[in-house]
Design a protein around this motif. Structure first.
Motif, PDB file in Angstrom:
ATOM      1  N   UNK A 409       0.520  -1.401  -0.291  1.00 57.36           N
ATOM      2  CA  UNK A 409       0.069  -0.204   0.152  1.00 57.36           C
ATOM      3  C   UNK A 409       1.009   1.276  -0.053  1.00 57.36           C
ATOM      4  N   UNK A 410       2.292   0.886  -0.630  1.00 55.89           N
ATOM      5  CA  UNK A 410       3.135   2.052  -0.950  1.00 55.89           C
ATOM      6  C   UNK A 410       3.483   2.131  -1.969  1.00 55.89           C
ATOM      7  N   UNK A 411       4.432   2.718  -2.043  1.00 55.11           N
ATOM      8  CA  UNK A 411       4.953   3.253  -3.836  1.00 55.11           C
ATOM      9  C   UNK A 411       6.243   4.080  -3.172  1.00 55.11           C
ATOM     10  N   UNK A 412       7.179   4.640  -4.283  1.00 59.24           N
ATOM     11  CA  UNK A 412       8.183   5.032  -4.648  1.00 59.24           C
ATOM     12  C   UNK A 412       8.923   4.993  -5.621  1.00 59.24           C
ATOM     13  N   UNK A 413       9.321   5.843  -6.114  1.00 59.67           N
ATOM     14  CA  UNK A 413      10.395   6.470  -8.216  1.00 59.67           C
ATOM     15  C   UNK A 413      11.674   6.383  -7.125  1.00 59.67           C
ATOM     16  N   UNK A 414      12.654   5.890  -8.292  1.00 55.82           N
ATOM     17  CA  UNK A 414      13.900   5.848  -8.437  1.00 55.82           C
ATOM     18  C   UNK A 414      14.977   7.192  -7.245  1.00 55.82           C
ATOM     19  N   UNK A 415      14.855   6.200  -6.241  1.00 56.74           N
ATOM     20  CA  UNK A 415      16.141   7.350  -5.171  1.00 56.74           C
ATOM     21  C   UNK A 415      15.555   8.300  -4.717  1.00 56.74           C
ATOM     22  N   UNK A 416      14.159   7.701  -4.333  1.00 56.16           N
ATOM     23  CA  UNK A 416      13.360   8.335  -2.397  1.00 56.16           C
ATOM     24  C   UNK A 416      14.238   7.669  -1.212  1.00 56.16           C
ATOM     25  N   UNK A 421       2.148   6.672   0.535  1.00 56.08           N
ATOM     26  CA  UNK A 421       1.106   5.717   1.331  1.00 56.08           C
ATOM     27  C   UNK A 421       0.041   6.100  -0.433  1.00 56.08           C
ATOM     28  N   UNK A 422      -0.670   5.233  -0.536  1.00 54.00           N
ATOM     29  CA  UNK A 422      -1.482   5.307  -1.366  1.00 54.00           C
ATOM     30  C   UNK A 422      -2.395   5.737  -1.007  1.00 54.00           C
ATOM     31  N   UNK A 423      -3.774   6.439  -1.831  1.00 51.15           N
ATOM     32  CA  UNK A 423      -4.383   6.921  -1.218  1.00 51.15           C
ATOM     33  C   UNK A 423      -5.395   6.145  -0.312  1.00 51.15           C
ATOM     34  N   UNK A 424      -6.695   6.459   0.009  1.00 51.99           N
ATOM     35  CA  UNK A 424      -7.459   5.776   1.260  1.00 51.99           C
ATOM     36  C   UNK A 424      -8.015   4.472   0.613  1.00 51.99           C
ATOM     37  N   UNK A 425      -8.253   3.773   1.478  1.00 51.32           N
ATOM     38  CA  UNK A 425      -9.201   2.587   0.368  1.00 51.32           C
ATOM     39  C   UNK A 425      -8.518   1.868  -0.908  1.00 51.32           C
ATOM     40  N   UNK A 426      -7.729   2.129  -1.054  1.00 55.86           N
ATOM     41  CA  UNK A 426      -6.660   1.730  -1.911  1.00 55.86           C
ATOM     42  C   UNK A 426      -5.547   1.340  -1.745  1.00 55.86           C
ATOM     43  N   UNK A 427      -4.592  -0.077  -2.162  1.00 52.95           N
ATOM     44  CA  UNK A 427      -3.815  -1.140  -1.841  1.00 52.95           C
ATOM     45  C   UNK A 427      -2.412  -0.620  -3.040  1.00 52.95           C
ATOM     46  N   UNK A 428      -1.747  -1.816  -2.928  1.00 55.74           N
ATOM     47  CA  UNK A 428      -0.693  -2.132  -3.810  1.00 55.74           C
ATOM     48  C   UNK A 428       0.331  -2.633  -3.025  1.00 55.74           C
ATOM     49  N   UNK A 429       0.972  -3.986  -4.469  1.00 54.69           N
ATOM     50  CA  UNK A 429       1.561  -4.444  -3.031  1.00 54.69           C
ATOM     51  C   UNK A 429       3.354  -3.969  -3.647  1.00 54.69           C
ATOM     52  N   UNK A 430       4.082  -4.614  -3.057  1.00 55.23           N
ATOM     53  CA  UNK A 430       5.027  -4.145  -2.088  1.00 55.23           C
ATOM     54  C   UNK A 430       5.845  -3.773  -2.995  1.00 55.23           C
ATOM     55  N   UNK A 467      -5.199  -6.098   1.922  1.00 56.46           N
ATOM     56  CA  UNK A 467      -3.973  -5.759   2.020  1.00 56.46           C
ATOM     57  C   UNK A 467      -3.230  -7.645   1.501  1.00 56.46           C
ATOM     58  N   UNK A 468      -1.862  -7.553   0.708  1.00 65.83           N
ATOM     59  CA  UNK A 468      -1.168  -8.504   0.037  1.00 65.83           C
ATOM     60  C   UNK A 468      -0.638 -10.041   0.903  1.00 65.83           C
ATOM     61  N   UNK A 469      -0.581  -9.187   2.469  1.00 58.40           N
ATOM     62  CA  UNK A 469      -0.096 -10.732   3.209  1.00 58.40           C
ATOM     63  C   UNK A 469      -0.043  -9.205   4.695  1.00 58.40           C
ATOM     64  N   UNK A 470      -0.720 -10.184   5.839  1.00 55.41           N
ATOM     65  CA  UNK A 470      -1.059  -9.792   7.225  1.00 55.41           C
ATOM     66  C   UNK A 470       0.300  -9.500   7.460  1.00 55.41           C
ATOM     67  N   UNK A 471      -0.151  -8.270   8.413  1.00 57.57           N
ATOM     68  CA  UNK A 471       1.225  -7.539   9.500  1.00 57.57           C
ATOM     69  C   UNK A 471       1.359  -8.183  10.927  1.00 57.57           C
ATOM     70  N   UNK A 472       2.557  -9.332  11.378  1.00 59.29           N
ATOM     71  CA  UNK A 472       2.852  -9.891  12.364  1.00 59.29           C
ATOM     72  C   UNK A 472       2.305  -8.760  13.606  1.00 59.29           C
TER      73      UNK A 472
END
Length: 1518
Positions: A409-416, A421-430, A467-472
């Protein structure tokens, strides 16, 4: 290009652009007429103005628009759509009145609003422009409020010059003179309103000017000041309409018309030049044939404005001067201003901001440029060259430990450096790389997406929607399956690595694991192992060692006898008691009951007990030997029974200690008795094995040697076959060859003596005798003994060879004229008048001396020994006296050396030591100084001829860095001097004097003058040399103290009003006093009146509103807090000096005392205690303050600033890789960086959170249980496991601390007050003690001392003060610099003259010669003077800084030279007080002037150091 416009009369208007002519075509229901439009023009912000034949433009209407009945609507399309159009700009007020402000304009899309699907307005609805750009330092004549004549106040020299130059040139003149033109041009930057005057008067043909706007200037410059000057805008190109909006001035709205020259004067269509409609900013015409406005220039793409940092000139753009910037569309160099921001930052409304990551800027930028794609840069980068390829790819971010992938649920450009964070109610893969990777979540909270669909989160985990996985859950926390957030996680009853039983949490065993809160431990997969307490299957690894082995640092090792291991074990388990197993056993099943008990071993004939010095476990097939030099009793069961043997081989243990085995017996190391040799065999005393026994070949009265049988000597006897003779008892003698003790009778002389005619005489060195001997026996060759030795046993191999003698520090060679035999403790002198070489071995080496004592032999004959040396007769060289000792020339022995009264470089006179003058030198102790060779010079105090160099300067002058300088009045020098010597007191000499003979007595001393009534002291700010008849005044702006002796005493007046002059510089007037500038004393306020420190006149004295110990605030008097004080009437409280404290309400610095505890600690009854974790204290606090809730700090923190939010929960601690659980027997509170150990002998479970979790362990062997826990048994006692007390060793036996059985007790080889070392017993040193048999000495408690050889703690007494301190009434004080003390001293001893030591030195050995004088410090290149605002004592290796806000002159020697700085950094002192440094200059704290920036560099006003100067072009007029 054509545009169709329909009027409300049904006419169609077609506009066609043909070249620079717009043609209009109207269409009337089937017939067409084409009419050229000649009145269409462009202005800066106008629409196209047009006139259609038959339509009248009424006066006051805009062209092409009118009332509802006859206007033509340009915006309406053919389909009825109405496009939106903006209203007029509404401008707000300027944000600043000078120095460049901002003004914001707004408009609305309501003129008209879009309708019927029409388009919205194009362009921005707001705009910002700069305003009031004139400098705040500029003073216009209209602000002066006075007539404009030559002495106009505030207009400054440039304006006055302008008035004088242009005064006679009236506005009616056709043009101004060249001189006036130059004056106007040079003043235009200070007075922008002069631009119109310049246009009107100095460029009448260049451009039409606005006469009305410059008449007032012409009048003022011509001297007619009846009309006050009104403030005008810098460019004067706008005027207001009735509504207050900006209106295009007539002089500036005469824009170039399209069709200029076409149909002029004869068309039916007039040029419309009325007020324009103020719509959006002008849109420049496009294309290569466009006509451009004044602010743009023509390019292939059309009209373009100049970019940032450039301006329009001659149809092109010119860059602003270096270091200056301008906005887009600038039209002259006047629009260029100095860049307010340095490279790597940019200008914002709130000031300069640093460029962020991955961007850069040049100096003066208003924004930062982004680095190219996939490149990054550090914050504050200054050019694209700082951009480098990003170390982290898109979808990851940089951390201290490297690149980390962005999570779900987050993303980055090269060198960040972080993930978005993704917008509310949106998800993304690691690892997502942009917001485009964010999609609306397909799975609800508490589940996660898999290939087969949504799966519920398991125990101890959670997920948000999509979510694509569960957090411990966090460590030690659990949650139910399907949990949706970390809030569902609660603390588990058992931490990870443990499981729940009825009796509580139990740790998982080896090869198993559990998560937090588990009720059972899971087994590792087959062939995998894990350590006890493992928390997940990840802790399981493939077993590196097979069953029957265990892992060590060097690899797998097989389990020994009576132990076993499973696969992957890190250690072997012992078999149960009385059971044994073969080496390499794999389980407890391999253990069987042993056929032989511990301490014995199996043989063919059955169990045999292990012999001395060996041991065995139960069931062993052989006994193991004790380690080298260790012994054990027969039947020992483990290596623990082996102890270091108190007796070596060939001796045995008795109650009184080790005894040597006698003749015909032997023993191994550690034996308790000696074994007899077999019958008819003999051995020497001290034999170590039966191999030393041989058949006896000698009869009684003799003994065996390598060369055969030898008769026993006097006072000894032997039986047949003895290898040694036995001594007669003490005080008894026997004849040689005696065969038994019965032959011994009582002797007339004791052992060590012999009988002579005159009675008993003691045996000399290297000889010995038994009792009753008639002579002394010589020691064997190369062996020596002390006088009075009683047996050959006293003879030892001589530690020193012939020609040497024994001292405490070892062998020393005999000096010249002496000799020694082997092993003597002193050397014998040669007979009188005889000499020998050093190291001579006998009197035969002594020969008659060619030179007498006090001289030495050289190739040219005998030479007398010089000062500070000596020689005996016949010496070949002279020996130097010991350090700091001297002797006269010709001294004959070291006894002639005495401690030198004078150091090298000085000589002895009747009045004491005098320093050698220039061009001379002396060694230590000299009675006179030696002159340097001709034409050579040396500095005063030179110590050897090596200090003499060829003189570069003549007499009467001295050497400086810049060459030879003449000596001033009242001083003189010899040729080559590096300094001039002062004339004696009350004597004077002319400049350039060459010797003291030039000095004569002066009628008045320097600093005073002769008057009729006698000598009078020179007053303040004057000086005189000795004998002067008047005092000379100091130069202007310079001051000196009363009694000054030379102009060198005059300094620029460093003391402003409110301070006064002292020897160490300016001191601020204290509270309740005042001074004018440059006085030497402060005046007191009248009684009952007070003033602030630094008051400048009696007017500053007011009646005191607050008593001492309080200060005035807006709400009234407030008491001074802890560690501060105030006098009556103070407006603030002064802080106590560093490390000092005072009670609240203290009234003076005298109330400040040294704080008993430093910051980070607090006072308790037992002394200072460090503040614990999560608390802090200031110096002198009596308790520690807690950090705010949820915040932590390290132990010893000094302020609340040390408190940070705690990253780890209780029972854990922070590491670089995150939170780690505290191990067993330790605990932690929330947020600590390390775990605290349980008290000794106490244990706790892993993850414990406080000391309350620690409980007492049962106690191991060698310790015992007390109320406070397990205590180790002391020396000479022992205990078994679990004992409640320790048992004492038997009498005369000792054991080490922590001994576990009586077997550990051995006979003590050393008495009380001593301890055992490898080389034997050593006495305990000072401040320590030992009981009998100790292997080490115990230290006395802190602050207590004892004499060497002390036997118990009772011998320790309290030392009044430790070494380096001394006793005062208020307690122990540390010795200051250049002094020292031993422990318990009541005062400190001073270091010898010219020597220094650090504070707290403990002996004279800490004193070293001071390489640098006070006010300087030592560097690799020599002594350097301390800089401003620092000081040093003599011999310092660095300079100490003055306290904050205090300053001192360079070369200051103590903190007393530091005074409070009158002005802060960025300011300087003037007579009227502190003034801020102007642009392009800077200052440090307390200076009297500002330093200029280097050439071509600029800085802002108030800059504090040269670092604030940056490169930039300075303004032409500053």
């Amino acid at each position: 290009m054509s545009v169709q416009i329909r009027s409300d009369k049904g006419n169609m208007l077609v506009l066609c652009v043909v070249g620079l002519v717009i043609l209009a075509t109207t269409t009337n229901a089937g017939d067409e007429e084409t009419t050229p439009f000649t009145a269409v023009s462009f202005t800066h912000a106008s629409t196209y103005a047009y006139t259609i034949p038959g339509e009248v433009v009424k006066e006051g209407q805009k062209s092409g628009s009118g009332n509802e009945k006859d206007k033509t609507t340009v915006e309406e399309g053919l389909d009825g759509k109405v496009n939106g159009r903006y209203t007029r700009w509404k401008l707000g007020e300027c944000s600043a009145t000078c120095g460049g402000g901002k003004q914001t304009g707004t408009r609305t899309c309501t003129n008209p609003a879009p309708s019927n699907g029409g388009a919205d307005c194009a362009g921005p609805a707001t705009k910002t422009k700069r305003c009031n750009k004139h400098s705040c330092d500029t003073v216009f004549c209209d602000q002066a409020k006075e007539k404009c004549d030559e002495d106009v106040k505030g207009c400054g020299k440039p304006y006055t010059k302008l008035i004088k130059t242009c005064r006679s040139e009236r506005f009616d003149h056709k043009t101004c003179s060249d001189e006036c033109k130059t004056a106007v041009q040079s003043s235009m930057m200070l007075y922008p309103a002069l631009e119109e005057y310049f246009k009107c008067k100095c460029q009448p043909k260049a451009k039409k000017c606005k006469k009305e706007k410059c008449k007032f200037l012409s009048a003022c410059l011509g001297g007619e000041c009846d009309e006050k000057i009104k403030e005008k805008k810098p460019k004067g190109n706008k005027k207001k309409d009735e509504d207050g909006d900006d209106e295009q001035d007539e002089s500036e709205s005469s824009s170039t018309s399209f069709g200029k020259g076409v149909g002029r004067g004869k068309g039916r269509y007039k040029k419309v030049n009325k007020k324009k409609e103020p719509t959006e900013p002008p849109t420049e015409p496009e294309g290569p044939d466009a006509i451009c406005s004044e602010a743009t220039f023509l390019t292939a793409a059309g009209c373009q404005p100049c970019g940032k940092n450039s301006y329009l000139s001659n149809g092109g753009c010119v860059s602003c001067p270096e270091g200056m910037i301008s906005e887009v569309g600038s039209t002259s160099e006047n629009d260029c201003v100095f860049a307010p921001c340095s490279a790597g930052s940019y200008m914002t409304d709130s000031g300069c901001q640093q460029c962020g990551d991955n961007s850069f800027s040049a100096a003066g930028a208003y924004s930062c440029s982004e680095c190219p794609d996939d490149m990054v840069s550090a914050a504050g980068s200054t050019s694209e060259g700082d951009c480098v390829y990003a170390p982290c790819s898109a979808g990851s971010f940089m951390t201290e430990s490297g690149c980390q992938q962005c999570g779900d649920n987050s993303f980055s450009a090269a060198g960040a450096s972080s993930c978005s964070e993704c917008p509310e109610d949106m998800v993304s893969a690691a690892g997502s790389t942009s917001e485009d990777d964010c999609v609306y979540a397909p799975c609800s909270a508490g589940s996660y997406m898999t290939e087969s669909g949504c799966q519920q989160c398991g125990d101890n985990s959670f997920s948000a929607a999509g979510a694509s996985s569960c957090s411990e859950c966090p460590e030690d926390m659990v949650s139910a399956a399907g949990s949706t957030s970390e809030d569902d996680c609660v603390y588990a009853p058992c931490s990870a690595g443990n499981y729940m039983t009825e009796s509580g949490c139990q740790q998982c065993g080896e090869n198993s694991f559990s998560a937090a809160g588990a009720s059972l431990c899971s087994k590792c997969p087959e062939d995998m192992v894990s350590a006890a307490g493992s928390t997940s299957e990840d802790d399981c690894v493939h077993a590196p060692c097979s069953a029957g082995n265990y892992m060590t640092e060097s690899g797998c090792q097989q389990c020994g006898d009576n132990s076993f291991s499973a696969a992957g074990a890190s250690s072997c388990s012992k078999c149960p008691e009385d059971m044994v197993s073969a080496a390499g056993s794999t389980s407890e099943d391999d253990c069987v009951y042993a056929p032989c008990s511990a301490g014995s071993f199996m043989t063919e004939s059955g169990c045999q007990q292990c012999g001395d010095n060996s041991f065995s476990a139960a069931g062993a097939s052989s006994c193991s030997e004790c380690p080298e030099d260790m012994v054990s009793a027969a039947g020992s069961t483990s290596e623990d029974d082996c102890v270091y043997a108190p007796c070596s081989a060939g001796s045995f243990m008795t109650e009184s200690g080790c005894q040597q085995c006698g003749d015909n017996s032997f023993s191994a190391a550690g034996a308790s008795s000696c074994s007899e040799c077999p019958e008819d065999m003999v051995s020497a005393a001290g034999s170590t094995s039966e191999d030393d026994c041989v058949y006896a070949p000698c009869s009684a009265g003799n003994y065996m040697t390598e060369s055969g049988c030898q008769q026993c000597g006097e006072n000894s006897f032997s039986a047949a076959g003895a290898s040694l003779c036995s001594k007669c008892p003490e005080d008894m003698v026997s004849a040689a060859g005696s065969t038994s003790e019965d032959d011994c009778v009582h002797a007339p002389c004791s052992a060590g003596n012999y009988m002579t005619e005159s009675g008993c005489q003691q045996c000399g060195d290297n000889s010995f005798s038994a009792a009753g001997a008639s002579s002394c026996s010589k020691c064997p060759e190369d062996m020596v003994s002390a006088a009075g030795s009683t047996s050959e046993d006293d003879c030892v191999y001589a530690p020193c060879s012939a020609g040497n003698y024994m001292t405490e520090s070892g062998c020393q060679q005999c000096g010249e004229n002496s000799f020694s035999a082997t092993g003597v403790s002193s050397c014998s002198k040669c007979p009188e008048d005889m000499v020998s070489a050093a190291g001579s071995t006998s009197e035969d080496d002594c020969v008659y001396a060619p030179c007498s004592a006090g001289s030495f032999m050289t190739e040219s004959g005998c030479q007398q020994c010089g000062d500070n040396s000596f020689s005996a007769a016949g010496a070949s060289s002279c020996s130097e006296c010991p350090e700091d000792m001297v002797s006269a020339a010709g001294s004959t022995s070291e006894d002639d050396c005495v401690y030198a009264p004078c150091s090298a470089g000085s000589f002895m006179t009747e009045s004491g030591c005098q320093q050698c003058g220039d061009n001379s030198f002396s060694a230590a102790g000299a009675s006179s100084c030696s002159e340097c060779p001709e034409d050579m010079v040396s500095a005063a105090g030179s110590t050897s001829e090596d200090d003499c160099v060829y003189a570069p300067c003549s007499a009467g002058s001295f050497m400086t860095e810049s060459g030879c300088q003449q000596c001033g009045d009242n001083s003189f020098s010899a040729a080559g001097a590096s300094l001039c010597s002062e004339c004696p007191e009350d004597m004077v000499s002319a400049a350039g004097s060459t010797s003291e003979d030039d000095c004569v007595y002066a009628p008045c001393s320097a600093g005073s003058v002769m008057t009729e009534s006698g000598c009078q002291q020179c007053g303040d700010n004057s000086f005189s040399a000795a004998g002067a008849s008047s005092c000379s005044e100091c130069s202007e702006d310079m001051v000196s103290a009363a009694g000054s002796t030379s102009e060198d005493d005059c300094v620029y007046a460093p003391c402003s009003a409110g301070s006064f002059m002292t020897e160490s510089g300016c001191q601020q007037c204290e509270e309740n006093s005042f001074s004018a500038a440059g006085v030497s004393l402060c005046s007191e306020c009248s009684e009952d009146m007070v003033s602030a420190a630094g008051s400048t006149s009696e007017d500053d004295c007011v009646y005191a509103p607050c008593s001492a110990g309080s200060f005035m605030t807006e709400s009234g008097c407030q008491q001074c807090g802890d560690n501060s004080f105030s006098a009556a009437g103070a407006s603030s409280c002064s802080e106590c000096p560093e490390d000092m404290v005072s009670a609240a309400g203290s009234t003076s610095e005298d109330d400040c005392v040294y704080a008993p505890c430093s910051a980070g600690s607090f006072m308790t009854e037992s002394g200072c205690q460090q503040c614990g974790d999560n608390s802090f204290s200031a110096a002198g606090a009596s308790s520690c303050s807690k950090c705010p809730e949820d915040m932590v700090s390290a132990a010893g923190s000094t302020s609340e600033d040390d408190c940070v939010y705690a990253p780890c929960s209780a029972g854990n601690y922070m590491t670089e890789s995150g939170c780690q659980q505290c191990g067993e027997n330790s605990f932690s509170a929330t947020g600590v960086s390390s775990c605290s150990k349980c008290p000794e002998d106490m244990v706790s479970a892993a993850g414990s959170t406080s000391e309350d979790d620690c409980v007492y362990a049962p106690c191991s062997a060698g310790s015992f249980m007390t109320e406070s826990g397990c205590q180790q048994c002391g020396e000479n006692s022992f205990s078994a496991a679990g004992a409640s007390s320790c048992s004492e060793c038997p009498e005369d036996m000792v054991s080490a601390a922590g001994s576990s059985s009586e077997d550990d007790c051995v006979y003590a080889p050393c008495s009380a007050g001593n301890y055992m070392t490898e080389s034997g017993c050593q006495q305990c040193g000072e401040n320590s003690f030992s009981a009998a048999g100790a292997s080490s000495c115990s230290e006395c408690p802190e602050d207590m001392v004892s004499a060497a050889g002390s036997t118990s703690e009772d011998d320790c007494v309290y030392a009044p003060c430790s070494a380096g301190n001394y006793m005062t009434e208020s307690g122990c004080q540390q010795c200051g610099e250049n002094s020292f003390s031993a422990a318990g001293a009541s005062s400190c001893s001073e270091c010898p003259e010219d020597m220094v030591s650090a504070a707290g030195s403990t002996s004279e050995d800490d004193c070293v010669y001071a390489p640098c004088s006070a006010g300087s410090f030592m560097t690799e290149s020599g002594c350097q003077q301390c800089g401003d605002n620092s000081f040093s004592a003599a011999g310092a290796s660095s300079c100490s800084k003055c306290p904050e806000d205090m300053v001192s002159a360079a070369g200051s020697t103590s903190e007393d030279d530091c005074v409070y700085a009158p002005c802060s950094a960025g300011n300087y002192m003037t007579e009227s007080g502190c003034q801020q440094c102007g642009e392009n200059s800077f200052s440090a704290t307390g200076v009297s002037s500002c330093s200029k920036c280097p050439e071509d560099m600029v800085s802002a006003a108030g800059s504090t150091s040269e670092d604030d100067c940056v490169y930039g072009k300075k303004n032409a007029i500053s």
